[in-house]
Design a protein around this motif. Structure first.
Motif, PDB file in Angstrom:
ATOM      1  N   UNK A   9       0.785  -1.227   0.000  1.00 18.52           N
ATOM      2  CA  UNK A   9       0.000   0.000   0.000  1.00 18.52           C
ATOM      3  C   UNK A   9       0.819   1.280   0.000  1.00 18.52           C
ATOM      4  N   UNK A  10       2.130   1.165  -0.122  1.00 17.34           N
ATOM      5  CA  UNK A  10       2.990   2.338  -0.153  1.00 17.34           C
ATOM      6  C   UNK A  10       4.010   2.217  -1.281  1.00 17.34           C
ATOM      7  N   UNK A  11       4.603   3.347  -1.653  1.00 15.02           N
ATOM      8  CA  UNK A  11       5.580   3.381  -2.736  1.00 15.02           C
ATOM      9  C   UNK A  11       6.983   3.161  -2.181  1.00 15.02           C
ATOM     10  N   UNK A  12       7.718   2.160  -2.693  1.00 14.88           N
ATOM     11  CA  UNK A  12       9.082   1.931  -2.193  1.00 14.88           C
ATOM     12  C   UNK A  12      10.093   2.843  -2.872  1.00 14.88           C
ATOM     13  N   UNK A  13      11.119   3.185  -2.139  1.00 19.12           N
ATOM     14  CA  UNK A  13      12.238   3.935  -2.712  1.00 19.12           C
ATOM     15  C   UNK A  13      13.486   3.618  -1.913  1.00 19.12           C
ATOM     16  N   UNK A  14      14.627   4.101  -2.402  1.00 21.41           N
ATOM     17  CA  UNK A  14      15.907   3.784  -1.771  1.00 21.41           C
ATOM     18  C   UNK A  14      16.744   5.053  -1.631  1.00 21.41           C
ATOM     19  N   UNK A  15      17.844   4.925  -0.924  1.00 18.36           N
ATOM     20  CA  UNK A  15      18.769   6.043  -0.712  1.00 18.36           C
ATOM     21  C   UNK A  15      19.175   6.657  -2.055  1.00 18.36           C
ATOM     22  N   UNK A  16      19.045   7.981  -2.157  1.00 19.58           N
ATOM     23  CA  UNK A  16      19.436   8.686  -3.368  1.00 19.58           C
ATOM     24  C   UNK A  16      18.340   8.829  -4.402  1.00 19.58           C
ATOM     25  N   UNK A  23      18.419   2.356   4.765  1.00 28.76           N
ATOM     26  CA  UNK A  23      18.694   2.569   3.350  1.00 28.76           C
ATOM     27  C   UNK A  23      17.494   2.412   2.442  1.00 28.76           C
ATOM     28  N   UNK A  24      16.328   2.113   3.033  1.00 31.88           N
ATOM     29  CA  UNK A  24      15.097   1.924   2.261  1.00 31.88           C
ATOM     30  C   UNK A  24      14.006   2.811   2.828  1.00 31.88           C
ATOM     31  N   UNK A  25      13.064   3.162   1.981  1.00 26.21           N
ATOM     32  CA  UNK A  25      11.948   3.969   2.430  1.00 26.21           C
ATOM     33  C   UNK A  25      10.666   3.598   1.716  1.00 26.21           C
ATOM     34  N   UNK A  26       9.555   3.987   2.327  1.00 27.44           N
ATOM     35  CA  UNK A  26       8.231   3.782   1.737  1.00 27.44           C
ATOM     36  C   UNK A  26       7.429   5.050   1.987  1.00 27.44           C
ATOM     37  N   UNK A  27       6.624   5.415   1.013  1.00 31.49           N
ATOM     38  CA  UNK A  27       5.885   6.664   1.155  1.00 31.49           C
ATOM     39  C   UNK A  27       4.575   6.646   0.412  1.00 31.49           C
ATOM     40  N   UNK A  28       4.016   7.835   0.268  1.00 32.60           N
ATOM     41  CA  UNK A  28       2.729   8.003  -0.386  1.00 32.60           C
ATOM     42  C   UNK A  28       2.742   7.416  -1.800  1.00 32.60           C
TER      43      UNK A  28
END
Length: 415
Positions: free
Chosen positions: A74-81, A106-111
């Motif tokens: 249910x969220x958008x994954x992204x990474x460092x940079x 080193x990982x993130x999740x967002x809207x």
């Protein structure tokens, strides 16, 4: 002058023209989370909702973390940079874009309303970031919006097809450094302006004490006893644009923001409506919002200057002090913006959960105000006027810094 110190329109021959590419060629757009991500259900990852990205600074202003198990779906994954770009209106037009840095794990999740751009080898993430911050890029993105009103989004296909100049990496680094310096100058100018505003409540507390506890035992007087009257205007249907010379404008409610008066935030009165000169905003007016969200209702603002032909709406009151009230308008403005008085104003507001809180004239008159000695109020007002003079200089410096950054940004990405 150009970023290379050359006159406008003259290219720097010491650098070869950059090759042109599309974002889709130099970025992975909305990449999936790799299967070998190595994250466990309890692993801590960064969490970035849309509200965490500040459109003014173009950074992730709020740092949050969540267990991977809570955000894996249910969220958008992204990474460092990676570069985050808001794809939904009005966040996109407002400039919500940021580079994901210092992520937990080193990982993130967002809207899900973010486009994620992951730079490939020929480009720096910062080059993509600054490219997306251009006003002309956002203007083009706005023309590509699809969907219903209020829920329009920039399609992935538009992002992928956007043309971007790609100079050699060494030149990218130099230009990125230059843009970062100009961007930092804007932020420093903005921070200086914010600190000047913080001086107002600090001076109020130092000279008169906290309005809630009134440690100096100043006399308390109902606001209504100090006033000749409370004026309010009208809010006819207006043109949603700034007025031109000779036309009249009607303030928007948002013209009173952060206890400051912003005359540029208005709509234009149509020719079919006759302006009432009694409702014209004048220099020295003390204004207060009568209706807004609970956080913002009762926001005051002092009118230091006006260019004229601006009218009060029905959602903003003008407080007219009696000449013998013994209250300086600048002191009252500063007092009404103090946290204790803001809470008192919020308590005076009424309204249902489905409507914005509203303060009636009758209730506003019951607000109790501490009244220090007149000579102390005058001394306070003189200090506030001196701060205002500094603020004007800071505003001009900030405007110049913004203009410089925008010009450098435009020149850096010329094809």
């Amino acid at each position: 002058m150009s970023i290379a110190g050359l006159p406008e329109g003259q290219r720097d021959s010491t650098h070869p023209p950059p090759r042109m590419a599309t974002l889709g060629e130099v970025c992975d757009i909305n990449p999936r989370l790799p299967k070998d991500h190595g994250l466990q259900e309890h692993s801590e990852v960064a969490f970035v909702p849309m509200a965490a990205v500040d459109e003014v600074s173009a950074t992730i202003a709020q740092r949050m973390a969540r267990p991977f198990g809570e955000v894996r779906k249910g969220y958008t994954p992204f990474a460092e940079g990676d570069v985050l770009f808001a794809k939904i209106t009005p966040c996109m037009e407002n400039g919500k874009v940021a580079i994901a840095r210092d992520l937990a794990g080193g990982r993130g999740f967002g809207s899900t309303e973010f486009h994620v751009l992951r730079a490939r080898e020929p480009v720096l993430p910062e080059w993509i970031y600054f490219f997306l911050r251009q006003q002309r890029f956002r203007n083009a993105a706005k023309r590509s919006l699809t969907g219903t009103a209020g829920q329009q989004r920039v399609p992935t296909a538009h992002m992928a097809a956007a043309a971007i100049p790609v100079p050699e990496l060494a030149r990218q680094r130099r230009l990125v450094d230059l843009l970062a310096c100009a961007d930092s100058m804007v932020r420093l100018r903005r921070r200086g302006r914010e600190l000047t505003e913080l001086m107002v409540p600090a001076l109020l507390d130092d000279m008169f004490g906290d309005p809630q506890s009134n440690p100096k035992a100043w006399p308390l007087v109902k606001l209504g006893e100090m006033l000749e009257g409370i004026d309010s205007g009208k809010s006819p249907r207006c043109h949603d644009r700034p007025k031109t010379e000779g036309e009249w404008g009607v303030l928007r409610l948002s013209a009173l923001k952060n206890a400051l008066y912003d005359e540029s935030d208005h709509k234009t009165l149509p020719e079919s409506e006759r302006p009432d000169p009694r409702n014209e905003v004048r220099t020295g007016d003390l204004l207060i919002s009568r209706k807004n969200t609970l956080e913002l209702v009762g926001t005051p603002a002092y009118v230091w200057e006006t260019r004229g032909r601006i009218l009060l709406p029905d959602l903003i009151f003008r407080l007219r002090l009696r000449p013998d009230a013994g209250v300086h308008p600048l002191y009252l403005w500063a007092l009404l913006r103090a946290p204790a008085m803001r809470r008192g104003l919020q308590l005076l507001a009424s309204g249902t959960a489905a409507s914005m809180p509203n303060i009636s004239k009758e209730r506003l008159r019951t607000l109790r105000v501490m009244v220090p000695a007149a000579h102390l109020q005058e001394a306070f007002a003189q200090r506030i006027a001196a701060l205002h003079a500094i603020a004007l200089q800071q505003d001009a410096a900030l405007a110049h810094a913004k203009k410089t950054f925008a010009a450098l940004l435009a020149r850096a990405f010329e094809a």
